[in-house]
Design an enzyme around this catalytic site. Sequence first.
Site, short mmCIF file in Angstrom:
data_model
loop_
_atom_site.label_atom_id
_atom_site.label_comp_id
_atom_site.label_asym_id
_atom_site.label_seq_id
_atom_site.Cartn_x
_atom_site.Cartn_y
_atom_site.Cartn_z
N LYS A 168 -37.23 -37.86 41.42
CA LYS A 168 -36.68 -36.51 41.24
C LYS A 168 -37.00 -36.00 39.82
O LYS A 168 -36.19 -36.14 38.91
CB LYS A 168 -35.16 -36.57 41.47
CG LYS A 168 -34.46 -35.24 41.50
CD LYS A 168 -32.99 -35.37 41.87
CE LYS A 168 -32.10 -35.49 40.69
NZ LYS A 168 -30.74 -34.92 40.84
N GLU A 202 -34.18 -27.06 35.15
CA GLU A 202 -35.24 -27.93 35.63
C GLU A 202 -36.40 -27.15 36.23
O GLU A 202 -37.19 -27.68 37.01
CB GLU A 202 -34.67 -28.95 36.63
CG GLU A 202 -33.60 -29.79 35.97
CD GLU A 202 -33.19 -31.01 36.75
OE1 GLU A 202 -33.77 -31.29 37.82
OE2 GLU A 202 -32.26 -31.70 36.29
N LYS A 212 -30.86 -43.25 36.58
CA LYS A 212 -31.25 -42.56 35.35
C LYS A 212 -31.07 -43.57 34.24
O LYS A 212 -29.93 -43.97 33.95
CB LYS A 212 -30.33 -41.38 35.09
CG LYS A 212 -30.41 -40.22 36.06
CD LYS A 212 -29.16 -39.39 35.82
CE LYS A 212 -29.19 -38.05 36.48
NZ LYS A 212 -27.82 -37.46 36.43
C1 2PG Z 1 -28.51 -34.76 37.96
C2 2PG Z 1 -29.41 -34.54 36.76
C3 2PG Z 1 -30.84 -34.30 37.14
P1 2PG Z 1 -28.45 -33.80 34.47
O1 2PG Z 1 -27.36 -34.33 37.99
O2 2PG Z 1 -28.93 -35.46 38.90
O3 2PG Z 1 -30.97 -33.23 38.04
O4 2PG Z 1 -28.91 -33.51 35.98
O5 2PG Z 1 -29.62 -34.40 33.78
O6 2PG Z 1 -28.02 -32.46 33.94
O7 2PG Z 1 -27.30 -34.77 34.58
MG MG Z 2 -26.99 -35.43 39.98
#
Ligand code: 2PG
Ligand code: MG
Length: 421
Positions: free
Chosen positions: A389, A208, A338
């Site tokens: 984030k 990231e 997400k």
């Molecule tokens: C998390 C995400 C974003 P990933 O764990 O919160 O930082 O990571 O997209 O690898 O799940």
């Molecule tokens: Mg996370």
Amino acid sequence: MKIESLSALEILDSRGRPTLRAYCQLVGGRRHAASVPSGASTGAAEAMELRDKDPERYGGRGCRKAAANVSGPVHDALAGREFGSQADFDGALIDLDGTEKKSHLGANAILAVSLAFARAAAAEREQELFRYFGSLLEQDSFYLPRLTINLFSGGLHAGRQVAVQDVLLVPLSAKTIDESLVHTSRVYHAAAALVEKRYGMRLLTADEGGLAPPFASTDEMFATTVEAIEDSGLEPGRDMAIAADVASSHFFSHGYYEVDGGRLSASEMRKCLQRWSDQYPLVSIEDGLAEDDWENWPALCRDLGSDRLIVGDDLLCTKVDRISRAVNSKACNALLLKVNQVGTLTEAAKAFQCARAAGWQVTVSVRSGDTGDDWAADLAVGWSGNQFKPGSVTQSERLEKYNRLLEIEHDHGFLLRGWME
Ligand code: 2PG
Ligand code: MG
């Protein structure tokens, strides 16, 4: 809103891995695109991305089948149909898929189409995307989210040199997005100078965009963060605080947390989080415990949740049933949202509302594998998430989101939320 055509193609994300871009054209309109991100530290309960599993292409990670599903069966079933709302359209996608985890058409295919439809619908209404997103929650006044910005990475985002996945900066005293980025950039460059001096390495960045030096321990990662804040001339805890994505599901094995060479029981892990919180200006702890360690989360939230965020990411996977369980058991006080964990905008909106109805905060997040598409910034503003984030202040897939926030701030002058407000 009548569908003229739906299609998709495989594109590459910020890690050079395949993902998907979908297109939606409404009758009488032009074609609108949306691209979907993809995680590395995924939760077990997440909706399933469809991958080709062809070892000759991208180690089996190709997305041609998912793309073909959009251009084929999804287009065939939905073209020519009229949809009154995002919920109607997403409902049709869910029905067409027919599986619990969207494994038939692929959650990547479904979300890409859900988002492309949103863009097309917003354009038909001559609305900016954030206003359209707001309308899904019947929201028409907006705040800018407080930022949490990746500085250092370990865990699955940087080759596991330390267990904790991400240390993030929280610009607390900044009054605007612009000022938040100015403060963060100062700390990032102070941190980069420290890393170069101490570890003798040029700036290698993690997934990231954060820095990923070979820290000997998690304490060293937190202590270096505080030092970088001080070196930048800002005051730790007042101007700039720290958030941690512990992502502990990924170092939890056979009932123990494997941190810095030790094996900790759940109660020792809680004590460890307590010590870090006492020692460093830690205002948000994400996935402090593992995704299935339900019985120990309430004690963590009781111990540390009165004045900090106890955020569920892998624990909740943006799913209403898991959020409700966490609300009932008082397991956390904040949702990491997400959209691709659940697969459609409509289901993500329900997760958002479920968390807010419980008085929780919501942090809107992008993924470690992301694209140049900036829709997540519009989502964070449209739903007026408490925090956002998007990753570090490097790499264009991250900066597109910050730049979109700067644009919205410039054009509309919305106020930046206070911390935990
Ligand atoms: C998390 C995400 C974003 P990933 O764990 O919160 O930082 O990571 O997209 O690898 O799940
Ligand atoms: Mg996370």
